[in-house]
Scaffold this motif. Structure first.
Motif, PDB file in Angstrom:
ATOM      1  N   SER A 136       0.838  -1.199   0.000  1.00  0.00           N
ATOM      2  CA  SER A 136       0.000   0.000   0.000  1.00  0.00           C
ATOM      3  C   SER A 136       0.872   1.248   0.000  1.00  0.00           C
ATOM      4  CB  SER A 136      -0.872   0.023   1.260  1.00  0.00           C
ATOM      5  OG  SER A 136      -1.717  -1.091   1.303  1.00  0.00           O
ATOM      6  N   ASN A 137       0.210   2.392  -0.153  1.00  0.00           N
ATOM      7  CA  ASN A 137       0.905   3.671  -0.009  1.00  0.00           C
ATOM      8  C   ASN A 137      -0.015   4.647   0.714  1.00  0.00           C
ATOM      9  OD1 ASN A 137      -0.841   4.864  -1.953  1.00  0.00           O
ATOM     10  ND2 ASN A 137       0.500   4.201  -3.594  1.00  0.00           N
ATOM     11  N   THR A 192       7.224   6.044   0.330  1.00  0.00           N
ATOM     12  CA  THR A 192       7.159   4.863   1.190  1.00  0.00           C
ATOM     13  C   THR A 192       6.075   3.892   0.753  1.00  0.00           C
ATOM     14  OG1 THR A 192       7.980   6.133   3.079  1.00  0.00           O
ATOM     15  CG2 THR A 192       6.829   4.077   3.567  1.00  0.00           C
ATOM     16  N   GLY A 193       6.474   2.633   0.613  1.00  0.00           N
ATOM     17  CA  GLY A 193       5.531   1.551   0.385  1.00  0.00           C
ATOM     18  C   GLY A 193       5.353   0.794   1.687  1.00  0.00           C
ATOM     19  N   TYR A 194       4.122   0.435   1.996  1.00  0.00           N
ATOM     20  CA  TYR A 194       3.821  -0.291   3.230  1.00  0.00           C
ATOM     21  C   TYR A 194       3.429  -1.717   2.855  1.00  0.00           C
ATOM     22  CZ  TYR A 194       1.565  -1.654   7.588  1.00  0.00           C
ATOM     23  OH  TYR A 194       1.208  -2.314   8.743  1.00  0.00           O
ATOM     24  N   ILE A 195       4.224  -2.677   3.284  1.00  0.00           N
ATOM     25  CA  ILE A 195       3.920  -4.084   3.017  1.00  0.00           C
ATOM     26  C   ILE A 195       2.805  -4.480   3.971  1.00  0.00           C
ATOM     27  CG2 ILE A 195       4.812  -6.435   2.921  1.00  0.00           C
ATOM     28  CD1 ILE A 195       6.156  -4.490   0.908  1.00  0.00           C
ATOM     29  N   GLU A 196       1.627  -4.606   3.415  1.00  0.00           N
ATOM     30  CA  GLU A 196       0.432  -4.820   4.228  1.00  0.00           C
ATOM     31  C   GLU A 196       0.168  -6.296   4.518  1.00  0.00           C
ATOM     32  OE1 GLU A 196      -3.842  -2.665   4.556  1.00  0.00           O
ATOM     33  OE2 GLU A 196      -2.626  -2.293   2.810  1.00  0.00           O
ATOM     34  N   CYS A 197       0.580  -7.158   3.605  1.00  0.00           N
ATOM     35  CA  CYS A 197       0.285  -8.580   3.777  1.00  0.00           C
ATOM     36  C   CYS A 197       1.264  -9.399   2.951  1.00  0.00           C
ATOM     37  CB  CYS A 197      -1.142  -8.854   3.310  1.00  0.00           C
ATOM     38  SG  CYS A 197      -1.580 -10.596   3.233  1.00  0.00           S
ATOM     39  N   VAL A 198       1.759 -10.479   3.556  1.00  0.00           N
ATOM     40  CA  VAL A 198       2.589 -11.453   2.850  1.00  0.00           C
ATOM     41  C   VAL A 198       2.079 -12.821   3.285  1.00  0.00           C
ATOM     42  CG1 VAL A 198       4.907 -12.357   2.466  1.00  0.00           C
ATOM     43  CG2 VAL A 198       4.590  -9.943   3.026  1.00  0.00           C
ATOM     44  N   ALA A 199       1.847 -13.694   2.322  1.00  0.00           N
ATOM     45  CA  ALA A 199       1.377 -15.036   2.664  1.00  0.00           C
ATOM     46  C   ALA A 199       1.874 -16.035   1.621  1.00  0.00           C
ATOM     47  CB  ALA A 199      -0.150 -15.070   2.722  1.00  0.00           C
TER      48      ALA A 199
END
Length: 141
Positions: A16-17, A60-67
């Motif tokens: 996200s941003n 800035t990029g926000y890593i919201e989810c990793v699966a």
């Protein structure tokens, strides 16, 4: 971003941003899935977590989810997703949040070059199963 192996999605990474969230919740979908009362309660508890704008700069990029699917774990899927996102997206800085009990993810993030910059104690930690949220960042060199 998704990773496909033998025609099956085996990994995802949502970034996200400050203008747009990768993962959002909407009340009608939650009400349809859980019913009127539970859907409204779910929305009220998730709205701020998933729909609020992020307080980050444009770079800035926000890593919201990793699966990663269970069958693909340990095969480099998350690493490949991260490397692709970190190389291809226009952000100079990436931030993510992980709970203190997720030691596998913490090891991966540190291996990728993320460094811790903040910890936040969690309210109701016994109910939630973790004590702290750990914030990490990676800055393009």
């Amino acid at each position: 971003m998704e990773c496909i192996l033998e025609g099956e999605i085996v990994g995802i990474l949502a970034c996200s941003n400050n203008r747009r969230r990768a993962m959002t919740v909407d009340k009608p979908s939650l009400k349809q899935a859980f019913g009127f009362l539970k859907g409204n309660l779910a929305y009220d508890s998730l709205d701020k977590e998933f729909n609020a704008p992020l307080p980050f700069e444009d770079e800035t990029g926000y890593i919201e989810c990793v699966a990663t699917s269970e069958r693909a774990r340990g095969k480099g899927v998350s690493t490949a997703l991260f490397k692709h996102v970190m190389q291809e997206l226009p952000y100079r800085n990436y931030i993510l949040e992980v709970v203190d009990t997720n030691s596998t993810a913490i090891r991966l993030y540190k291996k990728l070059g993320f460094e811790e910059f903040k910890r936040k104690r969690e309210k109701l930690s016994r109910l939630k199963g973790f004590k702290e949220r750990i914030y990490l960042q990676w800055i393009k060199g």
